[in-house]
Design an enzyme around this catalytic site. Structure first.
Site, PDB file in Angstrom:
ATOM      1  N   ARG A  71       9.284  10.831  -9.668  1.00 17.69           N
ATOM      2  CA  ARG A  71       8.458  10.264  -8.614  1.00 17.69           C
ATOM      3  C   ARG A  71       7.138  11.014  -8.551  1.00 17.69           C
ATOM      4  NH1 ARG A  71      10.438   6.904  -5.106  1.00 17.69           N
ATOM      5  NH2 ARG A  71       9.191   6.555  -3.235  1.00 17.69           N
ATOM      6  N   SER A 133      14.066  20.101 -10.205  1.00 21.27           N
ATOM      7  CA  SER A 133      15.358  20.215  -9.523  1.00 21.27           C
ATOM      8  C   SER A 133      16.431  20.923 -10.340  1.00 21.27           C
ATOM      9  CB  SER A 133      15.844  18.827  -9.139  1.00 21.27           C
ATOM     10  OG  SER A 133      14.841  18.180  -8.421  1.00 21.27           O
ATOM     11  N   ASP A 187      14.262  21.062  -5.580  1.00 24.13           N
ATOM     12  CA  ASP A 187      14.325  19.893  -4.676  1.00 24.13           C
ATOM     13  C   ASP A 187      14.868  20.232  -3.288  1.00 24.13           C
ATOM     14  OD1 ASP A 187      16.791  20.325  -5.877  1.00 24.13           O
ATOM     15  OD2 ASP A 187      17.228  18.222  -6.272  1.00 24.13           O
TER      16      ASP A 187
HETATM   17  C1  BGC Z   1      20.621  22.173  -9.775  1.00 22.51           C
HETATM   18  C2  BGC Z   1      19.844  22.533  -8.530  1.00 22.51           C
HETATM   19  C3  BGC Z   1      19.454  21.271  -7.778  1.00 22.51           C
HETATM   20  C4  BGC Z   1      20.674  20.409  -7.529  1.00 22.51           C
HETATM   21  C5  BGC Z   1      20.343  19.099  -6.803  1.00 22.51           C
HETATM   22  C6  BGC Z   1      21.788  21.271  -9.406  1.00 22.51           C
HETATM   23  O1  BGC Z   1      22.470  20.852 -10.559  1.00 22.51           O
HETATM   24  O2  BGC Z   1      21.092  23.335 -10.416  1.00 22.51           O
HETATM   25  O3  BGC Z   1      18.694  23.294  -8.838  1.00 22.51           O
HETATM   26  O4  BGC Z   1      18.857  21.638  -6.568  1.00 22.51           O
HETATM   27  O5  BGC Z   1      21.310  20.095  -8.741  1.00 22.51           O
HETATM   28  O6  BGC Z   1      19.480  18.315  -7.525  1.00 22.51           O
END
Ligand code: BGC
Length: 438
Positions: A71, A133, A187
């Site tokens: 996005r 993320s 995220d």
């Molecule tokens: C990642 C995190 C992320 C979460 C949600 C996990 O697999 O290691 O960094 O915040 O997924 O997206």
């Protein structure tokens, strides 16, 4: 035999109230160890940012990358906590783009940004906040190395590298050098910041989607391990809670899922809780029940044959039907090529409820543990900023989490308010860009 099989399944996915309490204590102990830099399943990563004041103003870009959808948005922050003006666009990454190498991935991202800028032109330099993320070891607000991929991503040449630098280079190659990447965030941090922009009581952010994770606001002095320069009293800490692995009630299905995953031995809690894995757990249960002659006349239907092939969105559809005859479950099964008796449909739905209820209970327990580490008596209100498809769309998920809060805290549960912040992870990156540009 069918009732016995379901009773056995209920037992192996049960999380008793005592177990929830043990788990909460274990989670807090891991938080403390992680903050001190001692070995812990919780990474407790510094993010170099604290809550916004709501007075942030100006125009900022955000790039949100972490699922197959990318996005991009531009936010005009008015400076008085009122709703920002947002323009956004969504792009999709193919399986190939998330499994080849860094130049393919970041090249595609830079092209998406180039397209966005052409469609929504605005002269002059533009500041961008970057939501990435995954677990990142940040050394400042705009610098951080990928620690390791999760959620099935396997792009080569990114682990151990500064993802901001990779993005900057690909933006230059794309001819989008007017974009300045001023901040990097996970995220969950984006979601917390978006939640706190609207509500000053927000002090935790949580994603329950393909993956899962929690961040929260901590006193900087409590972060005992060495961190880079930072002068504010509080900092958001990204716990990478999906990797929590102590006192979890793991069963044989969890072990089978883990051993066949891309990252065996990691993300134990995520594999019991998040959207990437719930469908797979049910698939393993179905295969087991078929082998014992409990379901589908003892033959595994094709839709349940392929590892990873039965997604959690299908579980959502199954649980959306709460009628006694499970007619809609049967209709969906028919769409997936399975002629099922009503009893098979009911057993499948019950198996799905058992797996997703455990997920919601564990998700609630780790959130409760997070908040009660620093406010054990729940003396003040806590708004927990939530984003992700599981939380937003899975029938009954949120209600089961709230039930678990009441089970753990009685009337005190009223202090814990789950607030859905849709697109929090993208808007939050714009807020972080604003906070870090002051
Ligand atoms: C990642 C995190 C992320 C979460 C949600 C996990 O697999 O290691 O960094 O915040 O997924 O997206």
């Amino acid at each position: 035999m069918r009732n016995e099989a379901l009773a056995g399944l209920r037992d192996s996915f049960a999380v008793s109230p005592e177990r929830l309490r043990t788990l909460t204590g274990a989670f807090q102990a891991e938080m403390r160890r992680g903050l001190a830099g001692e070995p812990s399943s919780l990474k407790m990563l510094p993010t170099y940012v604290d809550r916004p004041t709501g007075r942030e103003r100006g125009s900022f870009l955000a790039l949100d990358m972490g699922g197959t959808n990318v996005r991009i948005l531009r936010a005009e922050l008015p400076g008085d906590r009122t709703a920002p003006r947002l323009i956004s666009a969504q792009f999709s990454l193919s399986r190939e783009q998330i499994s080849t190498d860094a130049s393919v991935l970041f090249g595609s991202i830079a092209r998406f940004i180039g397209r966005f800028l052409r469609d929504h032109a605005r002269p002059g330099p533009q500041k961008l906040g970057f939501t990435f993320s995954f677990a990142i070891r940040q050394t400042s607000i705009a610098r951080g190395e990928l620690i390791g991929w999760t959620k099935g991503w396997t792009v080569e040449g990114v682990v151990g590298r500064d993802v901001v630098e990779l993005l900057r280079r690909s933006l230059e190659a794309e001819g989008a050098g007017e974009v300045q990447v001023v901040s990097l965030n996970n995220d969950t941090t984006g979601t917390l910041m978006a939640g706190a922009y609207r509500d000053p009581d927000c002090d935790a952010g949580c994603i329950l989607g393909t993956g899962t994770n929690i961040c929260y606001r901590e006193r900087t002095a409590e972060i005992r391990k060495p961190i880079g320069p930072y002068d504010r009293e509080f900092m958001v800490v990204n716990m990478e809670s999906g990797n929590f692995n102590v006192a979890l009630p793991r069963n044989l299905y969890d072990e089978a899922l883990d051993s066949r995953s891309e990252n065996p031995g990691f993300q134990a809690e995520e594999k019991m809780v998040s959207g990437k894995y719930l469908g797979e757990l049910v698939r393993l249960v179905v295969a087991d029940f078929c082998s014992r002659g409990v379901l589908f006349g003892g033959r595994v239907p094709d839709v349940f044959l392929q590892p990873g092939g039965f997604g959690s969105e299908r579980l959502s559809e199954i649980e959306a039907d709460d009628g006694p005859e499970a007619d809609r479950v049967r209709a969906r099964l028919k769409d997936w090529g399975v002629e099922a008796e009503a009893e098979d449909a009911r057993i499948l739905r019950e198996a799905s409820r058992i797996v997703s209820s455990r997920a919601a209970r564990l998700a609630a327990a780790v959130l409760s543990a997070t908040v009660t580490k620093n406010d054990p008596a729940l003396a003040v209100d806590h708004v927990l900023a939530m984003d992700g498809s599981l939380f937003e769309k899975y029938p009954g998920f949120r209600a089961r989490m709230e039930d678990t809060f009441r089970e753990l805290h009685g009337a005190g549960a009223g202090r814990l308010r789950l607030a859905l912040v849709p697109d929090g992870s993208s808007f939050g990156a714009a807020v972080i860009a604003a906070v870090s540009s002051i």
